[in-house]
Design a protein around this motif. Structure first.
Motif, short mmCIF file in Angstrom:
data_model
loop_
_atom_site.label_atom_id
_atom_site.label_comp_id
_atom_site.label_asym_id
_atom_site.label_seq_id
_atom_site.Cartn_x
_atom_site.Cartn_y
_atom_site.Cartn_z
N LEU A 99 0.92 -1.22 -0.05
CA LEU A 99 0.08 -0.08 -0.14
C LEU A 99 0.86 1.21 -0.02
CD1 LEU A 99 -2.75 1.03 -0.05
CD2 LEU A 99 -2.64 1.05 2.64
N CYS A 100 2.02 1.05 0.81
CA CYS A 100 2.86 2.53 0.74
C CYS A 100 4.07 2.32 -0.34
CB CYS A 100 3.56 2.63 2.30
SG CYS A 100 2.30 2.87 3.41
N ALA A 101 4.17 1.26 -0.88
CA ALA A 101 5.09 1.06 -2.01
C ALA A 101 6.71 1.19 -1.01
CB ALA A 101 5.03 1.57 -3.00
N ALA A 102 6.82 0.62 -0.06
CA ALA A 102 7.92 0.58 0.65
C ALA A 102 8.42 -0.46 1.57
CB ALA A 102 7.79 1.81 1.67
N GLY A 103 9.84 -0.73 1.67
CA GLY A 103 9.99 -1.97 2.65
C GLY A 103 10.82 -1.35 4.10
N TYR A 104 10.51 -2.19 4.82
CA TYR A 104 10.97 -1.77 6.15
C TYR A 104 11.67 -3.04 7.15
CZ TYR A 104 7.61 1.68 5.33
OH TYR A 104 6.83 2.79 4.61
N GLU A 105 12.66 -2.66 7.76
CA GLU A 105 13.21 -3.71 8.42
C GLU A 105 12.42 -3.98 9.83
OE1 GLU A 105 18.03 -3.75 8.41
OE2 GLU A 105 17.17 -2.17 9.42
N PRO A 106 12.28 -5.12 10.32
CA PRO A 106 11.19 -5.46 11.28
C PRO A 106 11.87 -4.96 12.94
CG PRO A 106 12.43 -7.30 10.78
CD PRO A 106 12.63 -6.25 9.86
#
Length: 467
Positions: A99-106
């Motif tokens: 939805l945000c077109a972004a990747g994130y580290e948990p």
């Protein structure tokens, strides 16, 4: 009868007001209120202290009244990217929000929440079978995290942003006709996280435009489709094995108003630094191969001065009792400051706290408590050396126990090693924290700078003696 016995056990383990509030919730609360409970919001709404409330839900989970859920969050939209029953379920190095077109580290600081859902053995609720939830309730109870403050007007605002929404069973397809406004729009399914962006701009067209999307578990992010305002024929196919809920919504004020409302939630970091969690849920440890990041954690190390001489002077049995008494006092102080004792090493303690001010407050209370113990026993056996440092680290599993690794841990330990008896040494990252500065000012404690070189570090490290 089983429920009565479980709640009786909960009343024995948790604070009475917390146990009573949880019991009322299970008996009288609507289904929605029993799915992914935000412990901090629950405490606020019932005028309860946060720490006893967290402890109450942890005891309830241990008894089987609730199931814990560890949810990986998107910091942008607040959606749940993945969910599991324990910390071991967080196994990816990076999660992607379609939805945000972004990747994130948990990161465990703010990107992993812990929530509680009533056990189906105690009470069946609609969310136990999420594929049967109405579309708006699926978004409310399953897609959005507990940190998104979804108020009573959620459905009204969401409906105002939506141009179309359908339910599709596995293998089902449909076609919709609608009118596109001149605004950026998002075609999104909350179940599979399939997404297609629509960049709608330019002169309106009378011609019917055509767009199709296959909803599937392996759906890949597509480039935004350029369309013009006007009629659209939208074809949708469900290639997944679950019911899906694709909707086309306008990325405007109504959607932003939903996403911008946030509230505090129980982070994995906060839970890992809670003594009750470490005491009750030791099996929630990471796997041997997991390395989960924390952007900030405060470490406190203590050591009891002259413990060897103490054993020599009063004998092993008496000295052991004295050391145990000192451990009990320290553990109570750590727990009262939202911290947790990670381990004891001989006569030393390693503890963690969610923020520098909590660690600093614990250190000051420890020093005062040791003076009180010495006064009560008319001795000077209880003299601590304390070191505190804050910084990033890794949560790891060592010797079947959840532990921490990294330079921050090493520095905290070495700072404690430099402390004089009854001294508290803290690094700049601790004393320069805003809340910690206010605490020192209220306590009348003046930090005195002492630059030192720590073993294994090439540069000088400024440390402060808290006198």
């Amino acid at each position: 009868m089983q429920a009565a016995a479980l709640f009786s056990a909960l009343r024995q383990a948790a604070e009475p007001a917390v146990a009573a509030a949880i019991e009322r919730l299970v008996a009288q609360g609507p289904d929605r209120a029993l799915c992914r409970i935000n412990a901090l919001a629950f405490a606020a709404s019932h005028a309860l202290a946060e720490e006893p409330t967290i402890a109450g839900f942890l005891h309830a989970a241990k008894l089987g009244l609730f199931d814990m859920s560890w949810n990986v969050l998107c910091p942008g939209c607040g959606g749940v990217l993945d969910s599991g029953a324990n910390l071991k379920s967080i196994h990816q190095e990076q999660y992607h929000c379609a939805l945000c077109a972004a990747g994130y580290e948990p990161s465990l600081d703010e990107r992993v929440e812990v929530s509680f859902t009533v056990s189906p053995r105690l009470r069946a609720i609609a969310a136990h079978d999420p594929d049967r939830l109405p579309p708006f309730e699926y978004y409310r109870q399953v897609f959005f995290s507990t940190g998104v403050d979804l108020r009573d007007d959620f459905e009204e605002r969401f409906a105002a942003a939506i141009l179309a929404m359908v339910e599709l069973q596995p293998g089902e397809k449909t076609a919709l006709s609608l009118e596109l406004p001149a605004q950026f729009a998002i075609l999104f399914d909350a179940v599979t996280h399939s997404v297609q962006f629509l960049d709608v701009q330019g002169e309106p067209t009378p011609q019917t435009q055509v767009l199709s999307m296959v909803v599937s578990n392996g759906h890949e992010l597509n480039e935004a489709v350029r369309l013009r305002p006007g009629p659209l024929r939208l074809a949708l196919q469900n290639h997944s094995d679950r019911r899906v809920l694709p909707n086309l919504c306008v990325a405007g004020d109504n959607l932003h108003a939903i996403l911008e409302r946030r509230r505090p939630f129980l982070t994995a970091k906060r839970l890992l630094t809670t003594q009750t969690f470490r005491d009750l849920h030791r099996t929630e440890s990471l796997t041997v191969d997991q390395r989960l990041k924390l952007a900030s954690l405060t470490f406190l190390f203590t050591d009891l001065r002259g413990s060897t001489a103490l054993y020599e002077r009063v004998g092993d049995l008496a000295a052991f009792d004295l050391v145990r008494a000192h451990f009990r006092v320290l553990q109570d102080i750590v727990a009262a400051e939202q911290g947790a004792v990670v381990k004891t090493i001989g006569d030393a303690v390693m503890a963690t706290f969610p923020s520098p001010d909590k660690g600093l407050s614990a250190a000051l209370k420890m020093r005062s408590a040791m003076r009180d113990l010495n006064s009560q026993r008319r001795c000077d056996d209880f003299v601590l050396k304390i070191g505190i440092h804050e910084g990033p680290c890794l949560a790891v599993s060592l010797n079947d126990r959840q532990d921490y690794f990294g330079q921050t841990v090493n520095i905290a330990s070495r700072v404690q090693g430099l402390a004089d008896p009854q001294a508290i040494l803290a690094t700049a990252s601790v004393v320069e924290d805003e809340a910690a500065r206010e605490l020192l000012l209220r306590s009348g404690v003046a930090p005195v700078r002492r630059p030192v070189f720590l073993r294994g570090m090439a540069r000088e490290v400024p440390i402060f003696a808290l006198t």
